[in-house]
Scaffold this active site. Structure first.
Site, PDB file in Angstrom:
ATOM      1  N   SER A   1       2.186 -18.359 -51.668  1.00 34.29           N
ATOM      2  CA  SER A   1       0.995 -17.824 -51.529  1.00 34.29           C
ATOM      3  C   SER A   1      -0.049 -17.856 -52.687  1.00 34.29           C
ATOM      4  CB  SER A   1       1.416 -16.227 -51.619  1.00 34.29           C
ATOM      5  OG  SER A   1       0.190 -15.572 -51.551  1.00 34.29           O
TER       6      SER A   1
ATOM      7  N   TYR B   1       5.635  -8.824 -54.870  1.00 34.25           N
ATOM      8  CA  TYR B   1       5.272  -9.857 -53.585  1.00 34.25           C
ATOM      9  C   TYR B   1       4.930 -11.066 -54.676  1.00 34.25           C
ATOM     10  CZ  TYR B   1       2.954 -12.654 -50.140  1.00 34.25           C
ATOM     11  OH  TYR B   1       2.429 -13.401 -49.204  1.00 34.25           O
TER      12      TYR B   1
ATOM     13  N   LYS C   1       6.594 -15.002 -54.924  1.00 28.05           N
ATOM     14  CA  LYS C   1       6.087 -16.285 -54.650  1.00 28.05           C
ATOM     15  C   LYS C   1       5.961 -17.211 -55.878  1.00 28.05           C
ATOM     16  CE  LYS C   1       5.173 -15.457 -50.448  1.00 28.05           C
ATOM     17  NZ  LYS C   1       6.013 -16.130 -49.053  1.00 28.05           N
TER      18      LYS C   1
HETATM   19  N1  NAD Z   1      -0.780 -13.992 -43.681  1.00 32.80           N
HETATM   20  C1  NAD Z   1      -1.247 -13.941 -45.108  1.00 32.80           C
HETATM   21  O1  NAD Z   1      -2.109 -13.605 -45.379  1.00 32.80           O
HETATM   22  C2  NAD Z   1      -0.649 -14.759 -46.124  1.00 32.80           C
HETATM   23  C3  NAD Z   1      -1.029 -15.422 -47.343  1.00 32.80           C
HETATM   24  C4  NAD Z   1      -0.335 -16.257 -48.170  1.00 32.80           C
HETATM   25  C5  NAD Z   1       1.072 -16.368 -47.902  1.00 32.80           C
HETATM   26  N2  NAD Z   1       1.468 -16.070 -46.653  1.00 32.80           N
HETATM   27  C6  NAD Z   1       2.968 -16.386 -46.434  1.00 32.80           C
HETATM   28  O2  NAD Z   1       2.925 -17.097 -45.344  1.00 32.80           O
HETATM   29  C7  NAD Z   1       4.291 -16.818 -44.621  1.00 32.80           C
HETATM   30  C8  NAD Z   1       4.017 -16.928 -43.363  1.00 32.80           C
HETATM   31  O3  NAD Z   1       3.270 -15.567 -42.967  1.00 32.80           O
HETATM   32  P1  NAD Z   1       2.724 -15.314 -41.788  1.00 32.80           P
HETATM   33  O4  NAD Z   1       1.452 -14.751 -42.062  1.00 32.80           O
HETATM   34  O5  NAD Z   1       3.100 -16.199 -40.665  1.00 32.80           O
HETATM   35  O6  NAD Z   1       3.450 -13.757 -41.388  1.00 32.80           O
HETATM   36  P2  NAD Z   1       4.314 -13.354 -40.279  1.00 32.80           P
HETATM   37  O7  NAD Z   1       4.518 -11.737 -40.676  1.00 32.80           O
HETATM   38  O8  NAD Z   1       3.157 -13.404 -39.173  1.00 32.80           O
HETATM   39  O9  NAD Z   1       5.566 -14.008 -40.122  1.00 32.80           O
HETATM   40  C9  NAD Z   1       6.742 -13.700 -40.761  1.00 32.80           C
HETATM   41  C10 NAD Z   1       7.870 -14.071 -39.934  1.00 32.80           C
HETATM   42  O10 NAD Z   1       8.819 -13.927 -40.899  1.00 32.80           O
HETATM   43  C11 NAD Z   1      10.037 -13.527 -40.182  1.00 32.80           C
HETATM   44  N3  NAD Z   1      11.102 -13.219 -40.963  1.00 32.80           N
HETATM   45  C12 NAD Z   1      10.761 -11.916 -41.913  1.00 32.80           C
HETATM   46  N4  NAD Z   1      12.124 -11.970 -42.582  1.00 32.80           N
HETATM   47  C13 NAD Z   1      13.106 -12.618 -41.932  1.00 32.80           C
HETATM   48  C14 NAD Z   1      14.410 -12.763 -42.065  1.00 32.80           C
HETATM   49  N5  NAD Z   1      15.169 -12.399 -42.987  1.00 32.80           N
HETATM   50  N6  NAD Z   1      15.178 -13.844 -41.139  1.00 32.80           N
HETATM   51  C15 NAD Z   1      14.287 -14.497 -40.219  1.00 32.80           C
HETATM   52  N7  NAD Z   1      12.914 -14.244 -40.099  1.00 32.80           N
HETATM   53  C16 NAD Z   1      12.508 -13.509 -40.728  1.00 32.80           C
HETATM   54  C17 NAD Z   1       9.259 -12.320 -39.386  1.00 32.80           C
HETATM   55  O11 NAD Z   1      10.115 -12.099 -38.286  1.00 32.80           O
HETATM   56  C18 NAD Z   1       7.879 -12.861 -39.056  1.00 32.80           C
HETATM   57  O12 NAD Z   1       8.182 -13.549 -37.664  1.00 32.80           O
HETATM   58  C19 NAD Z   1       5.043 -16.005 -45.614  1.00 32.80           C
HETATM   59  O13 NAD Z   1       5.878 -16.591 -46.392  1.00 32.80           O
HETATM   60  C20 NAD Z   1       3.753 -15.322 -46.164  1.00 32.80           C
HETATM   61  O14 NAD Z   1       4.330 -14.407 -47.267  1.00 32.80           O
HETATM   62  C21 NAD Z   1       0.846 -15.193 -45.681  1.00 32.80           C
END
Ligand code: NAD
Length: 248
Positions: A136, A149, A153
């Protein structure tokens, strides 16, 4: 001559970014294995080249067994994309519990150790592989109240760099992507408790991106696709910011 399909494992497969990454990889003709706590969100994505496992990626033995099953089936393992993760609602540190901290570290960091450790023996066997971890931009451009968080990251990025130097002699590349605020269901989970989620998205997150819009899951899928591809064969240990300038 047609290129052989690659075998790509994607964690967080049922999430916003995970799904877009899977769709892009399928479009490229690759064989994709999706892992998530819940794969219900993928029930309308059926494809001969997609296999999904409902699994908690923190269960090391189960993860090891799945990777072995995949390797037995396809005889190769070309890419691992760590796209799972959980958010933290903005909270002052005095109110963050040890359980909150441990949960964020377990899901966002320990999971990387488990999946990477599982995949490396197969990649070493074939002397080739690409591992991409979604971290992130908050790791380097923080926001108040997200300390646990952000720490998770930052750890993801350092873990990547540590592995990149360790695995380079085996032609295994390891890279991180730092997304900016992205249009998935996770974004609303960063809002402070009791805050208006939609308003926070607009007034805090969209405003923070110089290009003026949220990152789309397809933006991340494109960056992942590059890092998995042979076009990136000299790219390792790097962090690609896909954030519309948020990190500037
Ligand atoms: N959405 C944002 O604004 C944002 C910004 C920067 C970084 N990120 C990062 O990007 C990545 C993807 O995020 P996203 O936005 O698609 O989120 P999301 O919540 O849509 O998807 C995350 C997925 O991870 C799965 N998950 C969580 N814990 C788990 C476990 N123990 N075993 C198996 N699956 C598990 C969840 O079930 C979910 O489907 C993450 O690492 C997040 O931290 C997101």
């Amino acid at each position: 001559m047609a290129t052989k399909p690659k075998v790509i494992v994607v964690t967080g497969a049922g999430g916003g970014m995970g799904r877009a990454i899977i769709e892009e990889q399928l479009k490229q003709g690759n064989l994709v294995i999706g892992l998530d706590l819940s794969i219900t969100a993928l029930s309308n994505l059926t494809h001969d080249s997609l296999q999904c496992f409902e699994v908690n990626v923190l269960q090391e033995e189960r993860v090891n067994a799945i990777f072995q099953e995949i390797f037995n089936k396809y005889g190769r393992m070309d890419g691992l994309v760590n796209a799972l993760g959980i958010a933290q609602a903005a909270t002052p540190i005095e109110q963050v519990t040890m359980d909150d901290w441990n949960r964020l570290m377990d899901v966002n960091v320990k999971s990387l150790f488990i999946t990477t450790k599982a995949v490396v023996p197969f990649m070493k066997k074939q002397q080739k592989g690409s591992i991409v971890t979604i971290a992130s931009i908050s790791a380097v451009r923080p926001r108040p109240g997200l300390q646990a968080y952000i720490a998770s990251k930052g750890a993801a990025e350092s873990f990547t760099r540590g592995l990149a130097i360790e695995l380079a002699p085996d032609q295994i590349r390891v890279n991180t992507i730092h997304p900016g605020p992205a249009d998935t269901q996770m974004l609303g989970q960063f809002a402070a408790q009791g805050a208006d989620v939609e308003q926070t998205k607009q007034s805090v997150f969209v405003q923070s991106v110089p290009v003026g819009r949220l990152v789309k899951p397809s933006d991340i899928a494109g960056a992942v696709s590059y890092l998995l591809s042979d076009a990136a064969s000299m790219v390792t240990g790097t962090t690609l910011h896909v954030d519309g300038g948020r990190g500037l």
